[in-house]
Design a protein around this motif. Structure first.
Motif, PDB file in Angstrom:
ATOM      1  N   LEU A  15       0.722  -1.151  -0.059  1.00 28.86           N
ATOM      2  CA  LEU A  15      -0.171  -0.030  -0.028  1.00 28.86           C
ATOM      3  C   LEU A  15       0.961   1.270  -0.142  1.00 28.86           C
ATOM      4  N   SER A  16       1.843   1.268   0.881  1.00 32.00           N
ATOM      5  CA  SER A  16       2.856   2.285   0.794  1.00 32.00           C
ATOM      6  C   SER A  16       3.694   2.532  -0.565  1.00 32.00           C
ATOM      7  N   GLY A  17       3.552   1.619  -1.356  1.00 31.83           N
ATOM      8  CA  GLY A  17       4.265   1.581  -2.494  1.00 31.83           C
ATOM      9  C   GLY A  17       3.482   2.167  -3.651  1.00 31.83           C
ATOM     10  N   CYS A  18       2.199   2.151  -3.381  1.00 27.85           N
ATOM     11  CA  CYS A  18       1.123   2.673  -4.400  1.00 27.85           C
ATOM     12  C   CYS A  18       0.711   4.201  -4.255  1.00 27.85           C
ATOM     13  N   MET A  19       1.183   4.657  -3.175  1.00 29.93           N
ATOM     14  CA  MET A  19       1.112   6.196  -3.097  1.00 29.93           C
ATOM     15  C   MET A  19       1.651   6.955  -3.979  1.00 29.93           C
ATOM     16  N   SER A  20       0.691   7.898  -4.728  1.00 25.74           N
ATOM     17  CA  SER A  20       1.321   8.579  -5.873  1.00 25.74           C
ATOM     18  C   SER A  20       2.029   9.885  -5.278  1.00 25.74           C
ATOM     19  N   TYR A  21       3.072  10.201  -5.641  1.00 24.44           N
ATOM     20  CA  TYR A  21       4.055  11.212  -5.245  1.00 24.44           C
ATOM     21  C   TYR A  21       4.567  12.069  -6.303  1.00 24.44           C
ATOM     22  N   ASP A  22       4.456  13.165  -6.175  1.00 25.84           N
ATOM     23  CA  ASP A  22       4.885  14.386  -6.811  1.00 25.84           C
ATOM     24  C   ASP A  22       6.126  15.116  -6.165  1.00 25.84           C
ATOM     25  N   ASP A  23       6.954  15.328  -6.881  1.00 17.83           N
ATOM     26  CA  ASP A  23       8.319  16.316  -6.145  1.00 17.83           C
ATOM     27  C   ASP A  23       7.689  17.353  -5.587  1.00 17.83           C
ATOM     28  N   VAL A  24       8.344  17.863  -4.382  1.00 15.99           N
ATOM     29  CA  VAL A  24       8.129  18.971  -3.777  1.00 15.99           C
ATOM     30  C   VAL A  24       9.043  19.847  -4.545  1.00 15.99           C
ATOM     31  N   VAL A  25       8.502  21.312  -5.075  1.00 15.66           N
ATOM     32  CA  VAL A  25       9.213  22.211  -5.757  1.00 15.66           C
ATOM     33  C   VAL A  25       9.605  23.258  -4.963  1.00 15.66           C
ATOM     34  N   TYR A  26      10.893  23.509  -5.185  1.00 19.00           N
ATOM     35  CA  TYR A  26      11.721  24.587  -4.498  1.00 19.00           C
ATOM     36  C   TYR A  26      11.165  25.885  -5.326  1.00 19.00           C
ATOM     37  N   GLN A  27      11.014  26.678  -4.507  1.00 21.33           N
ATOM     38  CA  GLN A  27      10.398  28.222  -5.111  1.00 21.33           C
ATOM     39  C   GLN A  27      11.248  29.336  -4.759  1.00 21.33           C
ATOM     40  N   GLY A  28      12.321  29.095  -3.608  1.00 20.13           N
ATOM     41  CA  GLY A  28      13.108  30.295  -3.311  1.00 20.13           C
ATOM     42  C   GLY A  28      13.376  30.279  -1.941  1.00 20.13           C
ATOM     43  N   VAL A  29      14.201  31.259  -1.652  1.00 17.82           N
ATOM     44  CA  VAL A  29      14.919  31.289  -0.119  1.00 17.82           C
ATOM     45  C   VAL A  29      14.682  32.897   0.242  1.00 17.82           C
ATOM     46  N   GLU A  30      14.381  33.171   1.432  1.00 14.47           N
ATOM     47  CA  GLU A  30      14.294  34.447   1.955  1.00 14.47           C
ATOM     48  C   GLU A  30      14.726  34.719   3.318  1.00 14.47           C
ATOM     49  N   ASN A  31      14.966  35.842   3.727  1.00  9.84           N
ATOM     50  CA  ASN A  31      15.172  36.074   5.244  1.00  9.84           C
ATOM     51  C   ASN A  31      16.439  35.251   5.797  1.00  9.84           C
ATOM     52  N   VAL A  32      17.566  35.529   4.840  1.00  9.45           N
ATOM     53  CA  VAL A  32      18.830  34.521   5.516  1.00  9.45           C
ATOM     54  C   VAL A  32      19.276  35.401   6.675  1.00  9.45           C
ATOM     55  N   LYS A  33      19.575  34.595   7.737  1.00 12.31           N
ATOM     56  CA  LYS A  33      20.472  35.047   8.813  1.00 12.31           C
ATOM     57  C   LYS A  33      21.642  34.295   9.169  1.00 12.31           C
ATOM     58  N   ILE A  34      22.875  35.081   9.462  1.00 15.84           N
ATOM     59  CA  ILE A  34      23.984  34.067   9.861  1.00 15.84           C
ATOM     60  C   ILE A  34      24.237  34.346  10.988  1.00 15.84           C
ATOM     61  N   GLY A  35      24.303  33.605  12.160  1.00 16.42           N
ATOM     62  CA  GLY A  35      24.463  33.719  13.374  1.00 16.42           C
ATOM     63  C   GLY A  35      26.011  33.826  13.748  1.00 16.42           C
ATOM     64  N   LYS A  36      26.432  34.258  14.910  1.00 17.89           N
ATOM     65  CA  LYS A  36      27.697  34.437  15.227  1.00 17.89           C
ATOM     66  C   LYS A  36      28.480  32.874  15.551  1.00 17.89           C
ATOM     67  N   PRO A  37      29.672  32.889  15.159  1.00 14.57           N
ATOM     68  CA  PRO A  37      30.282  31.520  15.468  1.00 14.57           C
ATOM     69  C   PRO A  37      30.523  31.120  16.697  1.00 14.57           C
ATOM     70  N   LYS A  38      30.408  29.673  16.953  1.00 13.41           N
ATOM     71  CA  LYS A  38      30.323  29.252  18.372  1.00 13.41           C
ATOM     72  C   LYS A  38      30.820  27.715  18.204  1.00 13.41           C
ATOM     73  N   ASP A  39      31.939  27.464  18.991  1.00 12.42           N
ATOM     74  CA  ASP A  39      32.406  26.194  18.940  1.00 12.42           C
ATOM     75  C   ASP A  39      32.731  25.536  17.586  1.00 12.42           C
ATOM     76  N   GLY A  40      33.016  26.114  16.513  1.00  7.51           N
ATOM     77  CA  GLY A  40      33.350  25.402  15.292  1.00  7.51           C
ATOM     78  C   GLY A  40      32.071  25.690  14.437  1.00  7.51           C
ATOM     79  N   PHE A  41      31.188  26.163  14.863  1.00 13.42           N
ATOM     80  CA  PHE A  41      29.763  26.189  14.121  1.00 13.42           C
ATOM     81  C   PHE A  41      29.295  27.401  13.788  1.00 13.42           C
ATOM     82  N   THR A  42      28.499  27.635  13.028  1.00 11.47           N
ATOM     83  CA  THR A  42      27.323  28.881  12.999  1.00 11.47           C
ATOM     84  C   THR A  42      25.980  28.364  12.493  1.00 11.47           C
ATOM     85  N   THR A  43      25.039  29.169  13.168  1.00 10.19           N
ATOM     86  CA  THR A  43      23.693  28.906  12.787  1.00 10.19           C
ATOM     87  C   THR A  43      23.484  29.660  11.557  1.00 10.19           C
ATOM     88  N   ILE A  44      22.499  29.141  10.688  1.00  6.16           N
ATOM     89  CA  ILE A  44      22.031  30.118   9.410  1.00  6.16           C
ATOM     90  C   ILE A  44      20.675  29.791   9.526  1.00  6.16           C
TER      91      ILE A  44
END
Length: 159
Positions: A15-44
Motif C-alpha cells: 500500500l505504501s508503494g502505491c501512493m502517488s508522489y509528486d516532487d516538492v518544488v523549490y520556489q526560493g529562499v528569503e530572510n537569510v540570517k547568519i549567526g555568530k560563530p560558536k564552537d566551530g559552527f555557525t547557525t544559519i
C-alpha cells in the motif's frame, strides 16, 4: 500469529508503494540570517519557499547536506529540526541549519573569485535527507543544482 504479522507487513509495504508522489518544488529562499560563530559552527536561519502538490503532509527530518558553490565545497549543513511541509500548499518554512565554519573559511577564497568573475553562480546541494510520509521514513538522495545571479547570491548572504 507470525502469519498475521507477515501479511500485515506485506500489505503495508504494498500500500505504501502505491501512493502517488509528486516532487516538492523549490520556489526560493528569503530572510537569510547568519549567526555568530560558536564552537566551530555557525547557525544559519532562513525561510525556504516550497510547493507541495501532494495530498499529504511531508516531514523532512534532521539531515545532512553538502553545499557546493561553483563546484567547490562551500559547507556541510545539518538541518536541526523536523520541518512539516503542508499538503496542497505553496508556503514558506523557517529552517535552521548548523554549518561547519572551517568549511566556509576553506572555500571562501575560491568562492569569492567565482563571485567576482561570473554573472551567475551554481549552487549544488548533495546528500541524503530523511523524509517521512504517513509514518514511513525513507532516506532520499538529493543532488540538485540551482543557477542564480551572483548579485542575488550576495544579497542572500548579506553582502
Amino acid at each position: 500469529m507470525p502469519r498475521f504479522i507477515f501479511l500485515t507487513t506485506i500489505s503495508f509495504m504494498l500500500l505504501s508503494g502505491c501512493m502517488s508522489y509528486d516532487d516538492v518544488v523549490y520556489q526560493g529562499v528569503e530572510n537569510v540570517k547568519i549567526g555568530k560563530p560558536k564552537d566551530g559552527f555557525t547557525t544559519i536561519s532562513l525561510n525556504i519557499k516550497l510547493d507541495n502538490p501532494n495530498k499529504y503532509n511531508i516531514k523532512i527530518k534532521p539531515s545532512d547536506v553538502t553545499v557546493f558553490l561553483g563546484g567547490k565545497e562551500l559547507a556541510d549543513f545539518h538541518l536541526k529540526e523536523t520541518v512539516v511541509i503542508k499538503k496542497h500548499s505553496m508556503d514558506s518554512y523557517p529552517i535552521q541549519l548548523d554549518a561547519k565554519i572551517k568549511d566556509l573559511a576553506k572555500s571562501s577564497l575560491g568562492g569569492m573569485i567565482e563571485l567576482m568573475t561570473k554573472k551567475n553562480v551554481t549552487l549544488r546541494f548533495k546528500g541524503f535527507i530523511r523524509v517521512s510520509v504517513k509514518g514511513v521514513t525513507q532516506k532520499r538522495y538529493i543532488d540538485q543544482s540551482k543557477e542564480i545571479e551572483t548579485n542575488q547570491f550576495l544579497k542572500l548572504i548579506g553582502l
